[in-house]
Write a protein that holds these residues in place. Structure first.
Motif, PDB file in Angstrom:
ATOM      1  N   ASN A  85       0.878  -1.203  -0.091  1.00  0.00           N
ATOM      2  CA  ASN A  85       0.081   0.062   0.120  1.00  0.00           C
ATOM      3  C   ASN A  85       0.724   1.291  -0.137  1.00  0.00           C
ATOM      4  O   ASN A  85       2.181   1.042   0.238  1.00  0.00           O
ATOM      5  N   PRO A  86       0.345   2.447  -0.244  1.00  0.00           N
ATOM      6  CA  PRO A  86       1.310   3.634  -0.368  1.00  0.00           C
ATOM      7  C   PRO A  86       1.735   3.928   0.868  1.00  0.00           C
ATOM      8  O   PRO A  86       2.982   4.583   0.883  1.00  0.00           O
ATOM      9  N   GLU A  87       1.124   3.779   2.071  1.00  0.00           N
ATOM     10  CA  GLU A  87       1.844   4.098   3.188  1.00  0.00           C
ATOM     11  C   GLU A  87       3.264   3.080   3.339  1.00  0.00           C
ATOM     12  O   GLU A  87       4.287   3.904   3.990  1.00  0.00           O
ATOM     13  N   ILE A  88       3.273   2.001   3.284  1.00  0.00           N
ATOM     14  CA  ILE A  88       4.389   1.126   3.338  1.00  0.00           C
ATOM     15  C   ILE A  88       5.071   1.536   2.481  1.00  0.00           C
ATOM     16  O   ILE A  88       6.676   1.746   2.694  1.00  0.00           O
ATOM     17  N   LEU A  90       5.903   4.503   1.139  1.00  0.00           N
ATOM     18  CA  LEU A  90       6.390   5.757   1.480  1.00  0.00           C
ATOM     19  C   LEU A  90       7.410   5.675   2.704  1.00  0.00           C
ATOM     20  O   LEU A  90       8.637   6.033   2.924  1.00  0.00           O
ATOM     21  N   ALA A  91       6.957   4.800   3.718  1.00  0.00           N
ATOM     22  CA  ALA A  91       7.702   4.380   4.754  1.00  0.00           C
ATOM     23  C   ALA A  91       9.009   3.977   4.404  1.00  0.00           C
ATOM     24  O   ALA A  91      10.113   4.208   4.977  1.00  0.00           O
ATOM     25  N   TYR A  92       9.149   2.926   3.553  1.00  0.00           N
ATOM     26  CA  TYR A  92      10.089   2.075   2.904  1.00  0.00           C
ATOM     27  C   TYR A  92      10.970   3.148   2.167  1.00  0.00           C
ATOM     28  O   TYR A  92      12.424   3.005   2.516  1.00  0.00           O
ATOM     29  N   GLN A  93      10.508   3.997   1.455  1.00  0.00           N
ATOM     30  CA  GLN A  93      11.424   5.123   0.762  1.00  0.00           C
ATOM     31  C   GLN A  93      12.010   5.941   1.912  1.00  0.00           C
ATOM     32  O   GLN A  93      13.318   6.348   1.533  1.00  0.00           O
ATOM     33  N   GLN A  94      11.542   6.429   2.712  1.00  0.00           N
ATOM     34  CA  GLN A  94      12.013   7.032   3.875  1.00  0.00           C
ATOM     35  C   GLN A  94      13.222   6.353   4.734  1.00  0.00           C
ATOM     36  O   GLN A  94      14.319   6.838   5.024  1.00  0.00           O
ATOM     37  N   VAL A  95      13.068   4.934   4.783  1.00  0.00           N
ATOM     38  CA  VAL A  95      14.068   4.085   5.612  1.00  0.00           C
ATOM     39  C   VAL A  95      15.206   4.153   4.346  1.00  0.00           C
ATOM     40  O   VAL A  95      16.405   4.120   4.926  1.00  0.00           O
ATOM     41  N   GLU A  96      14.915   3.836   3.233  1.00  0.00           N
ATOM     42  CA  GLU A  96      16.051   3.810   2.314  1.00  0.00           C
ATOM     43  C   GLU A  96      16.930   5.113   2.268  1.00  0.00           C
ATOM     44  O   GLU A  96      18.073   5.042   2.090  1.00  0.00           O
ATOM     45  N   SER A  97      16.122   6.088   2.422  1.00  0.00           N
ATOM     46  CA  SER A  97      16.851   7.308   2.078  1.00  0.00           C
ATOM     47  C   SER A  97      17.820   7.834   3.238  1.00  0.00           C
ATOM     48  O   SER A  97      18.855   8.059   3.148  1.00  0.00           O
ATOM     49  N   VAL A  98      17.145   7.468   4.768  1.00  0.00           N
ATOM     50  CA  VAL A  98      18.119   7.499   5.766  1.00  0.00           C
ATOM     51  C   VAL A  98      19.202   6.564   5.599  1.00  0.00           C
ATOM     52  O   VAL A  98      20.272   6.813   5.979  1.00  0.00           O
ATOM     53  N   ALA A  99      19.064   5.459   5.311  1.00  0.00           N
ATOM     54  CA  ALA A  99      20.234   4.236   4.904  1.00  0.00           C
ATOM     55  C   ALA A  99      21.346   4.767   3.822  1.00  0.00           C
ATOM     56  O   ALA A  99      22.430   4.863   4.070  1.00  0.00           O
ATOM     57  N   ALA A 100      20.611   5.623   2.807  1.00  0.00           N
ATOM     58  CA  ALA A 100      21.641   6.152   1.845  1.00  0.00           C
ATOM     59  C   ALA A 100      22.511   7.174   2.481  1.00  0.00           C
ATOM     60  O   ALA A 100      23.755   7.323   2.126  1.00  0.00           O
TER      61      ALA A 100
END
Length: 191
Positions: A85-88, A90-100
């Motif tokens: 779903n869009p919430e998951i 978006l949350a994963y994109q944020q996690v990936e961004s922090v990891a990057a």
């Protein structure tokens, strides 16, 4: 001060892909990134040499080598979960961004601007070719699994093929028409 960036990058080989699928052979993100680099380079060569684009294939290859680097810290989230779903998503994109960002700041300061577009995102034209190469790599994995008799990859293969067939990129169509058929052949047939 010592940097652990490249030591961490070398651990890409420990992150498995296709975690929810029964695999005939395992694939890790290091192997996957290599294939995506080969394919992104090919797509860029096709764009430049067949369609007259102004692009440097080596930039596409290098961007592809690092496209999944944040997964060293996040792991590979299976596509059905990532896009549930869009919430998951978006949350994963944020996690990936922090990891990057974490990976970027593991580098000495004088290297960060060179690696920023590889880890955070750079040229949109390169990014679209890397994304297409990522889909091609996933489809090729499905073909290889199906060729080995593993029907577990049939639906994924059909879905990914639909995405590739709908791609607006002429390089993708060119690759599908000229190079993809070879992936269904046996070793003896490739000769």
């Amino acid at each position: 001060m010592a940097s652990n960036f490249f030591a961490l990058i070398s651990r890409m080989r420990y992150i498995s892909r296709w975690g929810l699928m029964r695999n005939t052979f395992r694939e890790n993100i290091q192997e996957h990134s290599h294939m995506v680099a080969v394919l992104a380079h090919a797509l860029a060569v096709i764009r430049r040499d067949v369609f007259g684009g102004d692009i440097r294939p080596e930039e596409a290859a290098v961007a592809a080598l690092y496209h999944d680097a944040p997964e060293i810290l996040t792991g590979d989230l299976p596509t059905p979960v990532k896009y549930y779903n869009p919430e998951i998503r978006l949350a994963y994109q944020q996690v990936e961004s922090v990891a990057a960002e974490k990976l970027l700041f593991m580098l000495p300061e004088e290297f960060r601007e060179t690696y920023r577009p590889l880890l955070i995102g750079g040229d949109p034209e390169i990014a679209e070719l890397v994304k297409a190469a990522d889909k091609l790599s996933a489809y090729i994995k499905c073909l290889e699994e199906l060729k080995a008799g593993n029907d577990e990859f049939r639906e994924a293969g059909d879905q990914i093929r639909g995405i590739l067939d709908a791609s607006p990129l002429p390089e993708v169509r060119y690759f599908l028409d000229h190079f993809l058929p070879g992936f269904s052949l046996t070793l003896d047939e490739l000769r």
